[in-house]
Scaffold this motif. Structure first.
Motif, PDB file in Angstrom:
ATOM      1  N   GLU A  46       0.851  -1.192   0.000  1.00  0.00           N
ATOM      2  CA  GLU A  46       0.000   0.000   0.000  1.00  0.00           C
ATOM      3  C   GLU A  46       0.884   1.239   0.000  1.00  0.00           C
ATOM      4  N   TRP A  47       0.717   2.074  -0.999  1.00  0.00           N
ATOM      5  CA  TRP A  47       1.437   3.353  -1.047  1.00  0.00           C
ATOM      6  C   TRP A  47       0.896   4.262   0.052  1.00  0.00           C
ATOM      7  N   VAL A  48       1.802   4.924   0.779  1.00  0.00           N
ATOM      8  CA  VAL A  48       1.422   5.749   1.915  1.00  0.00           C
ATOM      9  C   VAL A  48       1.615   7.240   1.622  1.00  0.00           C
ATOM     10  N   SER A  49       2.800   7.605   1.166  1.00  0.00           N
ATOM     11  CA  SER A  49       3.120   9.016   1.034  1.00  0.00           C
ATOM     12  C   SER A  49       4.351   9.186   0.169  1.00  0.00           C
TER      13      SER A  49
ATOM     14  N   GLU B   1      -9.212   7.171  -7.724  1.00  0.00           N
ATOM     15  CA  GLU B   1      -8.124   6.217  -7.509  1.00  0.00           C
ATOM     16  C   GLU B   1      -8.209   5.110  -8.559  1.00  0.00           C
ATOM     17  N   ILE B   2      -7.058   4.774  -9.122  1.00  0.00           N
ATOM     18  CA  ILE B   2      -7.008   3.700 -10.116  1.00  0.00           C
ATOM     19  C   ILE B   2      -6.872   2.361  -9.406  1.00  0.00           C
ATOM     20  N   VAL B   3      -7.800   1.473  -9.660  1.00  0.00           N
ATOM     21  CA  VAL B   3      -7.778   0.141  -9.063  1.00  0.00           C
ATOM     22  C   VAL B   3      -7.106  -0.825 -10.029  1.00  0.00           C
ATOM     23  N   LEU B   4      -6.152  -1.576  -9.519  1.00  0.00           N
ATOM     24  CA  LEU B   4      -5.460  -2.599 -10.304  1.00  0.00           C
ATOM     25  C   LEU B   4      -5.901  -3.973  -9.815  1.00  0.00           C
ATOM     26  N   THR B   5      -6.383  -4.796 -10.737  1.00  0.00           N
ATOM     27  CA  THR B   5      -6.875  -6.129 -10.395  1.00  0.00           C
ATOM     28  C   THR B   5      -6.016  -7.169 -11.096  1.00  0.00           C
ATOM     29  N   GLN B   6      -5.361  -7.995 -10.306  1.00  0.00           N
ATOM     30  CA  GLN B   6      -4.510  -9.049 -10.853  1.00  0.00           C
ATOM     31  C   GLN B   6      -5.259 -10.371 -10.915  1.00  0.00           C
ATOM     32  N   SER B   7      -4.879 -11.190 -11.855  1.00  0.00           N
ATOM     33  CA  SER B   7      -5.379 -12.562 -11.906  1.00  0.00           C
ATOM     34  C   SER B   7      -4.309 -13.482 -12.456  1.00  0.00           C
ATOM     35  N   PRO B   8      -4.211 -14.720 -11.902  1.00  0.00           N
ATOM     36  CA  PRO B   8      -4.995 -15.179 -10.758  1.00  0.00           C
ATOM     37  C   PRO B   8      -4.412 -14.652  -9.449  1.00  0.00           C
ATOM     38  N   ASP B   9      -5.071 -14.986  -8.335  1.00  0.00           N
ATOM     39  CA  ASP B   9      -4.518 -14.640  -7.027  1.00  0.00           C
ATOM     40  C   ASP B   9      -3.408 -15.600  -6.619  1.00  0.00           C
ATOM     41  N   SER B  28      -7.280   3.892 -18.002  1.00  0.00           N
ATOM     42  CA  SER B  28      -6.009   3.811 -18.716  1.00  0.00           C
ATOM     43  C   SER B  28      -4.855   4.408 -17.904  1.00  0.00           C
ATOM     44  N   VAL B  29      -3.755   3.665 -17.882  1.00  0.00           N
ATOM     45  CA  VAL B  29      -2.533   4.167 -17.262  1.00  0.00           C
ATOM     46  C   VAL B  29      -1.433   4.323 -18.305  1.00  0.00           C
ATOM     47  N   GLY B  30      -1.804   4.228 -19.574  1.00  0.00           N
ATOM     48  CA  GLY B  30      -0.799   4.336 -20.628  1.00  0.00           C
ATOM     49  C   GLY B  30       0.195   3.196 -20.513  1.00  0.00           C
ATOM     50  N   TYR B  31       1.464   3.546 -20.403  1.00  0.00           N
ATOM     51  CA  TYR B  31       2.519   2.548 -20.212  1.00  0.00           C
ATOM     52  C   TYR B  31       3.107   2.602 -18.811  1.00  0.00           C
ATOM     53  N   THR B  32       2.506   3.374 -17.920  1.00  0.00           N
ATOM     54  CA  THR B  32       3.082   3.594 -16.591  1.00  0.00           C
ATOM     55  C   THR B  32       2.665   2.491 -15.620  1.00  0.00           C
ATOM     56  N   LEU B  33       2.980   1.254 -16.001  1.00  0.00           N
ATOM     57  CA  LEU B  33       2.634   0.084 -15.214  1.00  0.00           C
ATOM     58  C   LEU B  33       3.911  -0.720 -14.987  1.00  0.00           C
ATOM     59  N   HIS B  34       4.160  -1.077 -13.737  1.00  0.00           N
ATOM     60  CA  HIS B  34       5.424  -1.704 -13.353  1.00  0.00           C
ATOM     61  C   HIS B  34       5.141  -2.989 -12.578  1.00  0.00           C
ATOM     62  N   TRP B  35       6.096  -3.910 -12.598  1.00  0.00           N
ATOM     63  CA  TRP B  35       5.937  -5.200 -11.934  1.00  0.00           C
ATOM     64  C   TRP B  35       7.060  -5.411 -10.922  1.00  0.00           C
ATOM     65  N   TYR B  36       6.673  -5.965  -9.758  1.00  0.00           N
ATOM     66  CA  TYR B  36       7.623  -6.253  -8.684  1.00  0.00           C
ATOM     67  C   TYR B  36       7.487  -7.700  -8.256  1.00  0.00           C
ATOM     68  N   LEU B  94      -1.847   9.935  -8.857  1.00  0.00           N
ATOM     69  CA  LEU B  94      -1.882   9.782  -7.407  1.00  0.00           C
ATOM     70  C   LEU B  94      -3.319   9.559  -6.965  1.00  0.00           C
ATOM     71  N   PRO B  95      -3.552   8.709  -5.960  1.00  0.00           N
ATOM     72  CA  PRO B  95      -2.529   7.963  -5.238  1.00  0.00           C
ATOM     73  C   PRO B  95      -1.960   6.807  -6.055  1.00  0.00           C
ATOM     74  N   ARG B  96      -0.696   6.534  -5.885  1.00  0.00           N
ATOM     75  CA  ARG B  96      -0.131   5.332  -6.490  1.00  0.00           C
ATOM     76  C   ARG B  96      -0.872   4.119  -5.928  1.00  0.00           C
ATOM     77  N   THR B  97      -1.058   3.124  -6.755  1.00  0.00           N
ATOM     78  CA  THR B  97      -1.752   1.922  -6.322  1.00  0.00           C
ATOM     79  C   THR B  97      -1.035   0.685  -6.813  1.00  0.00           C
ATOM     80  N   PHE B  98      -1.276  -0.406  -6.066  1.00  0.00           N
ATOM     81  CA  PHE B  98      -0.731  -1.718  -6.397  1.00  0.00           C
ATOM     82  C   PHE B  98      -1.864  -2.692  -6.625  1.00  0.00           C
TER      83      PHE B  98
END
Lengths: 116, 107
Positions: A46-49, B1-9, B28-36, B94-98
Motif C-alpha cells: 500500500e502506497w502511503v506518502s 483512484e485507479i484500481v489494479l486487479t490481478q489474476s490469478p490470485d 487507462s494508465v498508458g505505459y506507466t505500469l510496473h511489476w515487482y 496519485l494515489p499510487r496503487t498496487f
C-alpha cells in the motif's frame, strides 16, 4: 550502490505517535523524490506518502492524510514519516523507496505495531 | 483512484512451465505500469518498468507487455527461485496503487 535504511519502528498504543527515518546513501538524495510504502502482516503493498525532490511537495494516501507527515532533511540525506493518531490498522512493515514512479530501490523495512 | 486487479490470485506451477499473470487497470494508465517480485521476508524488487522494459539484472525469462488497461507479466521456463508474490503498480496518477498480488508456488 544505493542504500536505504529505515529505523524507528516499534510497538505503540492506539492514539500514539512514532517517527520513522530512512537514511539514504549512494545517490544525490536531494534531487530525488522519495516514497513510503507499507505492508500489513500477510497483506499486499500500500502506497502511503511521497515527497518530491527540490521544493519538497508532499502527497498522501487518503488513509493517512491528516495523521501522517512526510518530510526530508537533505543535509542529512534522511527521509522521515511522522505518524500521529496511530490506529491498529496502521500496523505494517514500512518501506522507504527511492523515487515516485518506479521503485528501483527499497529499504529493508521497519515494523510498526499499533496495539494496546 | 485507479484500481489494479490481478489474476490469478494464486498459481501452482511446475518448473520449466510458463507463467502468465495479468493486471487490469480501472482506467487507462498508458505505459506507466510496473511489476515487482517479493519473496518471503524480503523487500519487493523491480522486475519490469513501463510495461515492458526489463530492469537491470533481471533474468531474461521475465517479460512484460500491454498498454492502457491490460497488462501481462510472463515468466518463461519457471525456475524454483521464482517462487514469490508478484505485484503490478501504476504511476500514472496519485494515489499510487498496487494490485493485490499473485502468489506463485512451485509444485
Amino acid at each position: 550502490e544505493v542504500q536505504l535504511l529505515e529505523s524507528g519502528g516499534g510497538l505503540v498504543q492506539p492514539g500514539g505517535s512514532l517517527r520513522l527515518s530512512c537514511a539514504a546513501s549512494g545517490f544525490t538524495f536531494s534531487t530525488y523524490a522519495m516514497s513510503w510504502v507499507r505492508q500489513a502482516p500477510g497483506k499486499g503493498l500500500e502506497w502511503v506518502s511521497a515527497i518530491s525532490g527540490g521544493v519538497g511537495n508532499t502527497y498522501y494516501a487518503d488513509s493517512v492524510k491528516g495523521r501522517f507527515t512526510i518530510s526530508r532533511d537533505n543535509s542529512k540525506n534522511t527521509l522521515y514519516l511522522q505518524m500521529n493518531s496511530l490506529r491498529p490498522e496502521d500496523t505494517a512493515v514500512y518501506y522507504c523507496a527511492k523515487d515516485l514512479t518506479t521503485y528501483e530501490d527499497w529499504g529493508q523495512g521497519t515494523l510498526v505495531t499499533v496495539s494496546s | 483512484e485507479i484500481v489494479l486487479t490481478q489474476s490469478p490470485d494464486f498459481q501452482s506451477v511446475t518448473p520449466k512451465e510458463k507463467v502468465t499473470i495479468t493486471c487490469r487497470a480501472s482506467q487507462s494508465v498508458g505505459y506507466t505500469l510496473h511489476w515487482y517480485q517479493q519473496k518471503p521476508d524480503q523487500s519487493p524488487k523491480l522486475l519490469i518498468k513501463y510495461a515492458s522494459q526489463s530492469f537491470s539484472g533481471v533474468p531474461s525469462r521475465f517479460s512484460g507487455s500491454g498498454s492502457g488497461t491490460d497488462f501481462t507479466l510472463t515468466i518463461n521456463s519457471l525456475e524454483a527461485e521464482d517462487a514469490a508474490t508478484y505485484y503490478c503498480h501504476q504511476s500514472s496518477s496519485l494515489p499510487r496503487t498496487f494490485g493485490q498480488g499473485t502468489k506463485v508456488e512451485i509444485k
